[in-house]
Design a protein around this motif. Structure first.
Motif, PDB file in Angstrom:
ATOM      1  N   LEU A 250       0.840  -1.205   0.000  1.00  0.00           N
ATOM      2  CA  LEU A 250       0.000   0.000   0.000  1.00  0.00           C
ATOM      3  C   LEU A 250       0.874   1.252   0.000  1.00  0.00           C
ATOM      4  N   HIS A 251       0.726   2.078  -1.038  1.00  0.00           N
ATOM      5  CA  HIS A 251       1.472   3.341  -1.159  1.00  0.00           C
ATOM      6  C   HIS A 251       2.972   3.142  -0.942  1.00  0.00           C
ATOM      7  N   GLY A 252       3.498   2.032  -1.430  1.00  0.00           N
ATOM      8  CA  GLY A 252       4.942   1.813  -1.333  1.00  0.00           C
ATOM      9  C   GLY A 252       5.418   1.328   0.020  1.00  0.00           C
ATOM     10  N   GLY A 253       4.491   0.902   0.879  1.00  0.00           N
ATOM     11  CA  GLY A 253       4.856   0.407   2.219  1.00  0.00           C
ATOM     12  C   GLY A 253       4.258   1.313   3.282  1.00  0.00           C
ATOM     13  N   THR A 254       3.159   0.814   3.869  1.00  0.00           N
ATOM     14  CA  THR A 254       2.398   1.639   4.821  1.00  0.00           C
ATOM     15  C   THR A 254       2.385   0.976   6.189  1.00  0.00           C
ATOM     16  N   LEU A 255       2.423   1.791   7.232  1.00  0.00           N
ATOM     17  CA  LEU A 255       2.191   1.267   8.578  1.00  0.00           C
ATOM     18  C   LEU A 255       0.843   1.768   9.088  1.00  0.00           C
ATOM     19  N   ARG A 256       0.151   0.869   9.781  1.00  0.00           N
ATOM     20  CA  ARG A 256      -1.038   1.284  10.540  1.00  0.00           C
ATOM     21  C   ARG A 256      -0.641   1.268  12.011  1.00  0.00           C
ATOM     22  N   TRP A 257      -0.740   2.420  12.665  1.00  0.00           N
ATOM     23  CA  TRP A 257      -0.448   2.500  14.088  1.00  0.00           C
ATOM     24  C   TRP A 257      -1.774   2.495  14.838  1.00  0.00           C
ATOM     25  N   THR A 258      -1.917   1.569  15.764  1.00  0.00           N
ATOM     26  CA  THR A 258      -3.119   1.533  16.601  1.00  0.00           C
ATOM     27  C   THR A 258      -2.761   2.180  17.935  1.00  0.00           C
ATOM     28  N   VAL A 259      -3.566   3.174  18.301  1.00  0.00           N
ATOM     29  CA  VAL A 259      -3.217   4.073  19.382  1.00  0.00           C
ATOM     30  C   VAL A 259      -4.439   4.208  20.292  1.00  0.00           C
ATOM     31  N   GLY A 260      -4.219   4.462  21.566  1.00  0.00           N
ATOM     32  CA  GLY A 260      -5.372   4.686  22.440  1.00  0.00           C
ATOM     33  C   GLY A 260      -4.981   5.352  23.737  1.00  0.00           C
ATOM     34  N   PRO A 261      -5.995   5.806  24.494  1.00  0.00           N
ATOM     35  CA  PRO A 261      -5.718   6.440  25.786  1.00  0.00           C
ATOM     36  C   PRO A 261      -5.203   5.437  26.820  1.00  0.00           C
ATOM     37  N   ALA A 262      -5.559   4.144  26.628  1.00  0.00           N
ATOM     38  CA  ALA A 262      -5.098   3.128  27.589  1.00  0.00           C
ATOM     39  C   ALA A 262      -3.895   2.405  27.002  1.00  0.00           C
ATOM     40  N   ARG A 263      -2.959   2.038  27.893  1.00  0.00           N
ATOM     41  CA  ARG A 263      -1.746   1.385  27.405  1.00  0.00           C
ATOM     42  C   ARG A 263      -1.943  -0.127  27.314  1.00  0.00           C
ATOM     43  N   SER A 264      -1.668  -0.702  26.109  1.00  0.00           N
ATOM     44  CA  SER A 264      -1.637  -2.173  26.004  1.00  0.00           C
ATOM     45  C   SER A 264      -0.712  -2.512  24.829  1.00  0.00           C
ATOM     46  N   ARG A 265       0.554  -2.302  25.059  1.00  0.00           N
ATOM     47  CA  ARG A 265       1.556  -2.384  23.986  1.00  0.00           C
ATOM     48  C   ARG A 265       1.803  -3.820  23.545  1.00  0.00           C
ATOM     49  N   SER A 266       1.735  -4.046  22.224  1.00  0.00           N
ATOM     50  CA  SER A 266       2.011  -5.391  21.700  1.00  0.00           C
ATOM     51  C   SER A 266       3.515  -5.588  21.559  1.00  0.00           C
ATOM     52  N   GLU A 267       3.894  -6.842  21.452  1.00  0.00           N
ATOM     53  CA  GLU A 267       5.309  -7.181  21.227  1.00  0.00           C
ATOM     54  C   GLU A 267       5.774  -6.613  19.877  1.00  0.00           C
ATOM     55  N   THR A 268       4.831  -6.508  18.900  1.00  0.00           N
ATOM     56  CA  THR A 268       5.199  -5.971  17.579  1.00  0.00           C
ATOM     57  C   THR A 268       5.717  -4.537  17.699  1.00  0.00           C
ATOM     58  N   VAL A 269       5.083  -3.746  18.553  1.00  0.00           N
ATOM     59  CA  VAL A 269       5.547  -2.355  18.734  1.00  0.00           C
ATOM     60  C   VAL A 269       6.980  -2.359  19.249  1.00  0.00           C
ATOM     61  N   SER A 270       7.221  -3.174  20.259  1.00  0.00           N
ATOM     62  CA  SER A 270       8.575  -3.225  20.834  1.00  0.00           C
ATOM     63  C   SER A 270       9.578  -3.656  19.781  1.00  0.00           C
ATOM     64  N   ARG A 271       9.167  -4.617  18.953  1.00  0.00           N
ATOM     65  CA  ARG A 271      10.086  -5.106  17.912  1.00  0.00           C
ATOM     66  C   ARG A 271      10.413  -3.999  16.906  1.00  0.00           C
ATOM     67  N   TYR A 272       9.381  -3.288  16.444  1.00  0.00           N
ATOM     68  CA  TYR A 272       9.636  -2.188  15.490  1.00  0.00           C
ATOM     69  C   TYR A 272      10.557  -1.136  16.099  1.00  0.00           C
ATOM     70  N   LEU A 273      10.292  -0.782  17.357  1.00  0.00           N
ATOM     71  CA  LEU A 273      11.116   0.267  17.984  1.00  0.00           C
ATOM     72  C   LEU A 273      12.567  -0.200  18.087  1.00  0.00           C
ATOM     73  N   ARG A 274      12.725  -1.464  18.456  1.00  0.00           N
ATOM     74  CA  ARG A 274      14.075  -2.019  18.577  1.00  0.00           C
ATOM     75  C   ARG A 274      14.769  -2.030  17.209  1.00  0.00           C
ATOM     76  N   GLU A 275      14.043  -2.500  16.193  1.00  0.00           N
ATOM     77  CA  GLU A 275      14.650  -2.612  14.858  1.00  0.00           C
ATOM     78  C   GLU A 275      15.004  -1.240  14.279  1.00  0.00           C
ATOM     79  N   GLU A 276      14.223  -0.238  14.602  1.00  0.00           N
ATOM     80  CA  GLU A 276      14.540   1.099  14.088  1.00  0.00           C
ATOM     81  C   GLU A 276      15.854   1.602  14.674  1.00  0.00           C
ATOM     82  N   VAL A 277      16.091   1.297  15.934  1.00  0.00           N
ATOM     83  CA  VAL A 277      17.367   1.693  16.539  1.00  0.00           C
ATOM     84  C   VAL A 277      18.494   0.867  15.919  1.00  0.00           C
ATOM     85  N   SER A 279      18.718  -0.649  13.067  1.00  0.00           N
ATOM     86  CA  SER A 279      19.010  -0.383  11.643  1.00  0.00           C
ATOM     87  C   SER A 279      19.583   1.017  11.442  1.00  0.00           C
ATOM     88  N   GLY A 280      19.585   1.829  12.491  1.00  0.00           N
ATOM     89  CA  GLY A 280      20.154   3.177  12.377  1.00  0.00           C
ATOM     90  C   GLY A 280      19.147   4.243  11.975  1.00  0.00           C
TER      91      GLY A 280
END
Ligand code: JHZ
Length: 412
Positions: A250-277, A279-280
């Motif tokens: 989608l549009h050359g590579g799209t992310l859907r971020w699911t966000v809310g007032p309550a915290r319930s972080r998935s492991e996928t979020v942690s993985r993306y954040l880790r990989e972004e660091v 990969s530089g």
């Protein structure tokens, strides 16, 4: 026009510029026949990285009304793949959250109602918000209640004061369009109910860099998001990034971020954040050789087109997309190289590409005229376009996909 010296998200002053695409016309300001002789407005198109919060952003701000009220002919409903994606998204949200007649789904940047109608069909009350007059009118005519305004904290307050809170807010391909980023996210927080959910989609900055999608940079897009930048932006405004989903096509590579007032972080979020660091992506050095990559696309594409023209081949283009405008203007593709552009959006037909002035015609012209090559400016929909144009291919026509390196598609 205003120069933006500080980060739109965190306010840092030390932005690092890594790309200049020159001084370009507005990507969606398609020129009418009467205005062809007039000077077009042009603005610098420079891109910077914020070393403090990782947000990639352009540093010139064009007044939003000029972008989305005066010059906006983009209608979401012209792309079948996007319609399919949107319908699936709506069905998933209805099922996952058990949405029904007592809920409210708000879409910010609701365009012609392409997404909300899937909720309305299932009996879920909806409200669209979009400042683009023709698109909002089309949505209203199709039974989708729509407020024809820009969204921000002030409108969110007004809606809330009127007793409206959203169980779900969808904001697809709109957050990049907003100059006051924190005001926009604060508005989302204000409008969503305390147990509600917000989904935000946007092309992923990683893919922009890796696949050289420089043409998705234009004045409408103030920001180019990573998960790291989104995480900081949400926290600052009382929201949590809880999940991430990737759509490669989608549009050359799209992310859907699911966000809310309550915290319930998935492991996928942690993985993306880790990989972004790892990969530089969160450091300025990641972006440093992008300008030379972009320059290379320009050299390769010009060499191909000049070669074809020297051999007497005729070339047209498909998709009067905003990204197409960045591409033809930055690369310098005039009517000597590409004669005309076709697009099935009838609001665009009869007008001319900004800056380079190719006339925009109905896609039927490809069969009437049978140019030797068609450059796919809307490369994000290359599969859909090629499958619609089998007859053009069968008669010997060929397509050129410009990115990440020019590639030719002929009949198989
Ligand atoms: P398309 C849009 O950018 C608009 P653009 C926006 N600025 C944004 O943020 C990004 O998307 C993410 C036509 N077409 O969608 C329709 C056909 O003619 O790539 C469009 O004019 N036949 C909100 O403008 C254009 O091509 C077809 O079969 O760069 C595609 O534009 C198909 C599939 C499309 O977006």
């Amino acid at each position: 026009m205003a120069d933006v010296p500080t980060c739109r998200s965190c306010g840092a002053h030390e932005l690092e510029r890594f790309l200049s695409l020159g001084v370009t016309p507005l990507a969606d300001a398609l020129v009418s026949a009467e205005r062809l002789g007039d000077d077009e407005d042009r603005y610098p198109l420079d891109v910077s990285f914020c070393p403090r919060c990782s947000l990639v952003q352009i540093t010139t701000e064009v007044p939003p009304a000029k972008l989305f009220v005066d010059n906006y002919l983009y209608f979401s409903s012209f792309s079948d793949a996007l319609l399919r994606h949107s319908r699936e998204h709506a069905i998933d949200l209805v099922d996952a959250h058990g949405l029904g007649p007592h809920d409210l789904v708000v879409e910010v940047g609701s365009n012609d109602g392409y997404l909300l109608r899937s909720f309305a069909e299932r009996g879920v009350p909806v409200l669209g918000i979009d400042p683009a007059p023709d698109q909002a009118s089309a949505a209203i005519a199709n039974g989708i209640p729509t407020i024809t305004e820009f969204f921000g904290l002030e409108l969110a307050e007004r809606l809330r004061d009127g007793g409206r809170r959203a169980s779900v807010i969808v904001a697809n391909n709109v957050m990049a369009h907003v100059p006051d980023l924190n005001g926009f996210v604060a508005g989302l927080r204000r409008l969503v109910s305390d147990d509600g959910v917000i989904t935000i989609e946007n092309p992923y900055v990683r893919d922009l860099i890796v696949h050289r999608e420089f043409d998705t940079i234009y004045h409408e897009h103030h920001c180019y998001f990573s998960c790291t930048a989104i995480d900081a932006l949400m926290r600052r405004n009382g929201l949590w990034l809880n999940d991430v989903t990737y759509f490669a096509d989608l549009h050359g590579g799209t992310l859907r971020w699911t966000v809310g007032p309550a915290r319930s972080r998935s492991e996928t979020v942690s993985r993306y954040l880790r990989e972004e660091v790892e990969s530089g992506l969160t450091a300025a050095s990641y972006y440093r050789d992008f300008a030379s990559q972009v320059e290379q696309v320009k050299t390769e594409l010009l060499a191909l087109l000049h070669g074809l023209r020297a051999d007497g081949r005729r070339v047209a283009a498909y998709g009067a997309a905003a990204k197409g405008s960045t591409l033809v203007n930055y690369v310098g593709i005039g009517t000597d190289l590409v004669e005309y552009v076709v697009d099935r959006n009838d609001y665009k037909q009869g007008r001319y590409m900004p800056g380079t002035h190719q006339p925009i015609a109905h896609p039927d012209r490809l069969l009437d005229d049978q140019p030797d090559y068609v450059l796919i400016l809307a490369w994000n929909f290359a599969d859909e376009i090629v499958s619609q144009q089998q007859e053009y291919l069968r008669r010997g026509g060929q397509f050129i996909v410009p990115l990440p390196s020019p590639r030719i598609i002929g009949a198989t």
